[in-house]
Each structure stands twice: as C-alpha cells, then as structure tokens.
Design an enzyme around this catalytic site. Structure first.
Site, mmCIF file in Angstrom:
data_model
loop_
_atom_site.group_PDB
_atom_site.id
_atom_site.type_symbol
_atom_site.label_atom_id
_atom_site.label_comp_id
_atom_site.label_asym_id
_atom_site.label_seq_id
_atom_site.Cartn_x
_atom_site.Cartn_y
_atom_site.Cartn_z
ATOM 1 N N HIS A 115 -1.572 -0.182 35.179
ATOM 2 C CA HIS A 115 -2.218 0.904 34.420
ATOM 3 C C HIS A 115 -3.151 0.382 33.332
ATOM 4 O O HIS A 115 -3.501 1.124 32.413
ATOM 5 C CB HIS A 115 -1.156 1.836 33.821
ATOM 6 C CG HIS A 115 -0.441 2.665 34.857
ATOM 7 N ND1 HIS A 115 0.724 3.344 34.603
ATOM 8 C CD2 HIS A 115 -0.741 2.916 36.164
ATOM 9 C CE1 HIS A 115 1.112 3.986 35.695
ATOM 10 N NE2 HIS A 115 0.243 3.734 36.663
ATOM 11 N N CYS A 123 -16.916 -1.314 30.315
ATOM 12 C CA CYS A 123 -18.201 -0.631 30.167
ATOM 13 C C CYS A 123 -18.417 0.335 31.334
ATOM 14 O O CYS A 123 -18.299 -0.056 32.490
ATOM 15 C CB CYS A 123 -19.334 -1.661 30.121
ATOM 16 S SG CYS A 123 -20.966 -0.872 30.003
ATOM 17 N N THR A 183 11.655 2.924 33.585
ATOM 18 C CA THR A 183 10.609 3.887 33.993
ATOM 19 C C THR A 183 11.276 5.154 34.523
ATOM 20 O O THR A 183 12.289 5.086 35.216
ATOM 21 C CB THR A 183 9.631 3.268 35.013
ATOM 22 O OG1 THR A 183 8.682 4.268 35.424
ATOM 23 C CG2 THR A 183 10.323 2.692 36.231
ATOM 24 N N LEU A 210 17.897 3.421 30.871
ATOM 25 C CA LEU A 210 18.804 4.015 29.892
ATOM 26 C C LEU A 210 19.658 5.094 30.539
ATOM 27 O O LEU A 210 20.832 5.267 30.227
ATOM 28 C CB LEU A 210 17.985 4.598 28.731
ATOM 29 C CG LEU A 210 18.757 5.011 27.486
ATOM 30 C CD1 LEU A 210 19.503 3.826 26.892
ATOM 31 C CD2 LEU A 210 17.807 5.595 26.450
HETATM 32 C C1 BJW Z 1 14.891 3.051 28.367
HETATM 33 C C2 BJW Z 1 15.040 2.804 27.038
HETATM 34 C C3 BJW Z 1 15.669 1.614 26.725
HETATM 35 C C4 BJW Z 1 14.045 4.764 27.188
HETATM 36 N N1 BJW Z 1 16.066 0.846 27.702
HETATM 37 N N2 BJW Z 1 15.264 2.339 29.372
HETATM 38 C C5 BJW Z 1 1.786 15.235 42.990
HETATM 39 C C6 BJW Z 1 2.668 14.418 43.702
HETATM 40 C C7 BJW Z 1 2.547 13.038 43.690
HETATM 41 C C8 BJW Z 1 1.544 12.422 42.957
HETATM 42 C C9 BJW Z 1 0.686 13.225 42.253
HETATM 43 C C10 BJW Z 1 0.802 14.611 42.271
HETATM 44 N N3 BJW Z 1 -0.183 15.126 41.480
HETATM 45 C C11 BJW Z 1 -0.901 14.093 40.972
HETATM 46 C C12 BJW Z 1 -0.395 12.927 41.433
HETATM 47 C C13 BJW Z 1 -0.866 11.552 41.108
HETATM 48 C C14 BJW Z 1 -0.587 11.177 39.656
HETATM 49 C C15 BJW Z 1 0.884 11.448 39.331
HETATM 50 O O1 BJW Z 1 1.763 10.655 39.617
HETATM 51 N N4 BJW Z 1 1.185 12.562 38.702
HETATM 52 C C16 BJW Z 1 2.578 12.914 38.420
HETATM 53 C C17 BJW Z 1 2.740 13.252 36.949
HETATM 54 C C18 BJW Z 1 2.998 13.987 39.361
HETATM 55 N N5 BJW Z 1 -0.859 9.762 39.576
HETATM 56 C C19 BJW Z 1 -2.083 9.312 39.323
HETATM 57 O O2 BJW Z 1 -3.021 10.057 39.106
HETATM 58 C C20 BJW Z 1 -2.265 7.808 39.379
HETATM 59 N N6 BJW Z 1 -3.317 7.512 40.295
HETATM 60 C C21 BJW Z 1 -3.187 7.775 41.612
HETATM 61 O O3 BJW Z 1 -2.212 8.293 42.094
HETATM 62 O O4 BJW Z 1 -4.256 7.358 42.369
HETATM 63 C C22 BJW Z 1 -4.210 7.590 43.804
HETATM 64 C C23 BJW Z 1 -3.383 6.555 44.535
HETATM 65 C C24 BJW Z 1 -2.356 6.923 45.382
HETATM 66 C C25 BJW Z 1 -1.636 5.947 46.097
HETATM 67 C C26 BJW Z 1 -1.953 4.630 45.971
HETATM 68 C C27 BJW Z 1 -2.984 4.279 45.128
HETATM 69 C C28 BJW Z 1 -3.678 5.238 44.402
HETATM 70 C C29 BJW Z 1 -2.642 7.273 37.997
HETATM 71 C C30 BJW Z 1 -1.506 7.360 37.033
HETATM 72 C C31 BJW Z 1 -1.969 6.932 35.648
HETATM 73 C C32 BJW Z 1 -0.847 6.968 34.616
HETATM 74 N N7 BJW Z 1 -1.383 6.747 33.325
HETATM 75 C C33 BJW Z 1 -0.487 6.731 32.171
HETATM 76 C C34 BJW Z 1 -1.338 6.728 30.855
HETATM 77 C C35 BJW Z 1 -2.315 5.553 30.796
HETATM 78 C C36 BJW Z 1 -1.737 4.328 30.145
HETATM 79 C C37 BJW Z 1 -1.319 4.565 28.700
HETATM 80 O O5 BJW Z 1 -1.991 5.302 27.955
HETATM 81 O O6 BJW Z 1 -0.328 3.931 28.265
HETATM 82 O O7 BJW Z 1 0.415 5.628 32.258
HETATM 83 S S1 BJW Z 1 0.617 8.164 32.119
HETATM 84 C C38 BJW Z 1 1.993 7.289 31.482
HETATM 85 O O8 BJW Z 1 3.074 7.403 32.438
HETATM 86 C C39 BJW Z 1 1.582 5.820 31.424
HETATM 87 C C40 BJW Z 1 2.802 5.155 32.004
HETATM 88 O O9 BJW Z 1 2.501 3.872 32.496
HETATM 89 C C41 BJW Z 1 3.261 6.122 33.052
HETATM 90 C C42 BJW Z 1 4.702 5.957 33.468
HETATM 91 O O10 BJW Z 1 5.577 6.247 32.405
HETATM 92 P P1 BJW Z 1 6.937 5.448 32.256
HETATM 93 O O11 BJW Z 1 6.661 4.038 31.996
HETATM 94 O O12 BJW Z 1 7.828 5.757 33.390
HETATM 95 O O13 BJW Z 1 7.505 6.066 30.874
HETATM 96 P P2 BJW Z 1 8.420 7.382 30.662
HETATM 97 O O14 BJW Z 1 8.299 7.743 29.236
HETATM 98 O O15 BJW Z 1 8.119 8.429 31.649
HETATM 99 O O16 BJW Z 1 9.894 6.873 30.973
HETATM 100 C C43 BJW Z 1 10.548 5.943 30.169
HETATM 101 C C44 BJW Z 1 11.920 5.633 30.768
HETATM 102 O O17 BJW Z 1 12.522 4.610 29.996
HETATM 103 C C45 BJW Z 1 12.883 6.829 30.753
HETATM 104 O O18 BJW Z 1 13.497 6.969 32.038
HETATM 105 C C46 BJW Z 1 13.925 6.465 29.714
HETATM 106 O O19 BJW Z 1 15.229 6.918 30.035
HETATM 107 C C47 BJW Z 1 13.864 4.960 29.735
HETATM 108 N N8 BJW Z 1 14.231 4.332 28.461
HETATM 109 N N9 BJW Z 1 14.501 3.881 26.316
HETATM 110 C C48 BJW Z 1 15.860 1.201 29.004
HETATM 111 N N10 BJW Z 1 15.862 1.297 25.444
#
Ligand code: BJW
Length: 246
Positions: A115, A123, A183, A210
């Site tokens: 990501h 750019c 995640t 977690l």
């Molecule tokens: C602990 C803890 C501790 C807490 N110890 N654990 C419908 C169906 C399927 C897909 C889609 C759909 N509609 C749209 C889509 C696609 C879309 C998508 O997935 N949407 C969903 C919301 C439905 N995806 C996209 O658009 C992606 N692109 C794409 O799909 O392109 C086409 C493609 C398809 C196939 C192959 C190739 C390409 C792009 C996604 C971009 C995500 N961007 C972000 C923001 C940008 C970066 C940033 O600003 O930082 O990325 S969103 C945000 O979520 C960020 C993260 O990387 C991402 C994931 O979040 P993460 O890391 O899981 O965090 P949390 O907060 O959700 O979870 C934290 C976890 O930690 C929790 O479980 C806690 O319990 C745990 N935890 N403390 C251990 N101490």
C-alpha cells in the site's frame, strides 16, 4: 515441513496496522482508529484527492510528522520478524499493508510495501517516486520534471492497484507457511491471500491478531493476543523447531 530441495521451506508474512499499534501508531478500524476520525472517502480515494488535495496533504503530513517522532520505534513483533528473516534457513518474504517504515527500521530487508510508503511521494506527471520526509504542499515542485502541484503521497488508495502484486502472488504460490499478523481482513486483495494460499498451495496458514479477524475461520491455526507478545513467542518456537508446522 522440508521441501524436496532440503530447504527449510519458504514463509510469507502479511502484516497490517495492528503490528504497529504498540509502537504508538493508530490502526484504522479499531475503536478510536483513523477511520473514526476522518472519512476514508475524503483522504484515501483518488476522487477525495481531486476534490480537496490540501486536506489529503494535511492528513498524510500529520502522519509523516508522527512517524518522525523519536518515541515511535519498532516493537518486539517487528524485531522478531527481522530475526526470522535473518535466521530462518529458507526464504522469508514480508508483505506489509503498512506505510510506516518500522519493519525496515527493525532490520527486515525482504519486504514489500503493497500500500505504498509514507516517506515517499510520486509525481502525477512524470510518475517519478521520490523520498520525502518533510511536509508536502500544493506549491511543491517535482524534483525530476519540475511540475508544480503534481506531487501526491506514494500510497495506494481505494480503487487503485496495490503495488508489487506479481511478486507477492509468486511468493504466495511457493510458500509453505503463510502468517497474517495484525490485520482485520477487511481490505482486498490482501484479505484474499489466505484463500489464495489454501486454494493453490499446501501451505500452513496462521493468523496472529489481537482478536479474530473477518477471515479468521479461513486459517488453520489462530493465536490471539497483542503482537508484541504472541509474535515473538510464535517465531521463537519456529526457529527453535527449525521446521514448519504441518
Ligand atoms: C492488533 C493490535 C495489537 C490491534 N496486536 N493486533 C467489494 C468486495 C471486495 C473488494 C472490494 C469491494 N469493493 C471494493 C473493493 C476493493 C477495495 C476493498 O477491499 N474494499 C473493502 C473495504 C471492501 N480494495 C481496493 O480498492 C484496493 N485495490 C484493489 O482492490 O485493486 C484491484 C485489485 C484486485 C485484485 C488484485 C489486484 C488489484 C486498494 C486498497 C487500498 C487500501 N488503502 C488503505 C489506505 C492507504 C494507506 C494509508 O493511508 O495508510 O490502506 S485503507 C487502510 O486499510 C490501509 C491499510 O493498509 C488497510 C488495511 O487495514 P489493516 O492493516 O487491516 O488495519 P485495521 O485497522 O483494519 O485492522 C487492524 C487489526 O489489528 C485489527 O484486526 C485489530 O484487532 C488488530 N490489532 N491492535 C495485534 N496490539
């Protein structure tokens, strides 16, 4: 599990925001997380950036500034993964959804940021990716082509293609252990990696989080607790045993 080449087996580790939580960085979807404070449509979509680039710059500038705070340092889970890469006798590929640089700072080298990276900008005219540790604003010029106001954070927003997908799927296809750490399993394609591995390989799959993620039932093994506790224990056991779970 030893593969036919006598190699100890290759490992793919997927990490998310939970691994950096105990280093002081917010997750997205936990209580009080980033998406409870700002709208993801406003700051994490191409249309949000077109509508209000200053707002998006402010959001990522604040996160860049926080990451530069000397108190934000890699934790025991980051360190354990770096140690796994150094000591495991097979390949260890770390795929992170995080845009922070805590894995690098802990010593991980075989690392893909699917990501993007907070400390880089891109750019919109010449596509050059540039290391950028300061504030980014609408008046900044691209150091490569000189275009003004065309730089954007080098991160992947919703609707955009994540980075390094070919290398990631190649690594998934040859792994014997898939670990998912910190995640929530909400965001694709990362959330689909466990199903991909279960469909196309005989790899063992484990979730360390977690609490159970959205896709918890897809994993063969689950371990719950804070990353700084469960990840070092799991990795120490792997390194002590010298072989992968069946
Ligand atoms: C602990 C803890 C501790 C807490 N110890 N654990 C419908 C169906 C399927 C897909 C889609 C759909 N509609 C749209 C889509 C696609 C879309 C998508 O997935 N949407 C969903 C919301 C439905 N995806 C996209 O658009 C992606 N692109 C794409 O799909 O392109 C086409 C493609 C398809 C196939 C192959 C190739 C390409 C792009 C996604 C971009 C995500 N961007 C972000 C923001 C940008 C970066 C940033 O600003 O930082 O990325 S969103 C945000 O979520 C960020 C993260 O990387 C991402 C994931 O979040 P993460 O890391 O899981 O965090 P949390 O907060 O959700 O979870 C934290 C976890 O930690 C929790 O479980 C806690 O319990 C745990 N935890 N403390 C251990 N101490």
């Amino acid at each position: 599990m030893r593969d036919q080449g006598g190699n100890a087996g290759s490992i793919v580790v997927l990490t998310g925001a939970g691994i950096s939580k105990e280093s002081g960085l917010d997750t997205f979807r936990c209580e009080g997380g980033i998406w409870s404070k700002v709208s993801l449509e406003d700051v994490a979509t191409p249309s949000g950036f077109s509508r209000n680039p200053a707002l998006v710059h402010a959001f990522y500038n604040a996160r860049r500034e926080k990451l530069a705070d000397p108190q934000i340092v890699p934790n025991a889970a980051h360190a354990a993964l770096a140690r796994l890469e150094q000591e495991w006798p097979g390949e260890v590929m770390l795929v992170t959804q995080n845009i922070d640089d805590l894995h690098e700072r802990a010593g991980s080298r075989n690392l893909l940021h699917m990501h993007g990276e907070l400390a880089k900008v891109r750019c919109g005219r010449c596509e050059t990716v540039i290391c950028w540790r300061d504030e980014l604003g609408l008046d900044d010029a691209c150091p490569a082509c000189g275009a003004v106001g065309r730089l954007r954070p080098h991160v992947v927003w919703f609707g955009e293609m994540p980075l390094e997908m070919e290398r990631i799927y190649q690594a998934l296809d040859r792994c014997q252990l898939f670990m998912s750490i910190g995640t929530s399993g909400h965001v694709y394609p990362a959330a689909g990696f466990v199903s991909h591995v279960r469909t196309y390989t005989r790899a063992h799959t484990v979730e360390l989080n977690l609490e159970p993620s959205t896709g918890a039932s897809l994993f063969e093994e689950t371990v719950y607790g804070p990353a700084t506790e469960v990840v070092p224990v799991y990795i120490n056991a792997l390194l002590r045993g010298g072989q992968l779970p069946d």
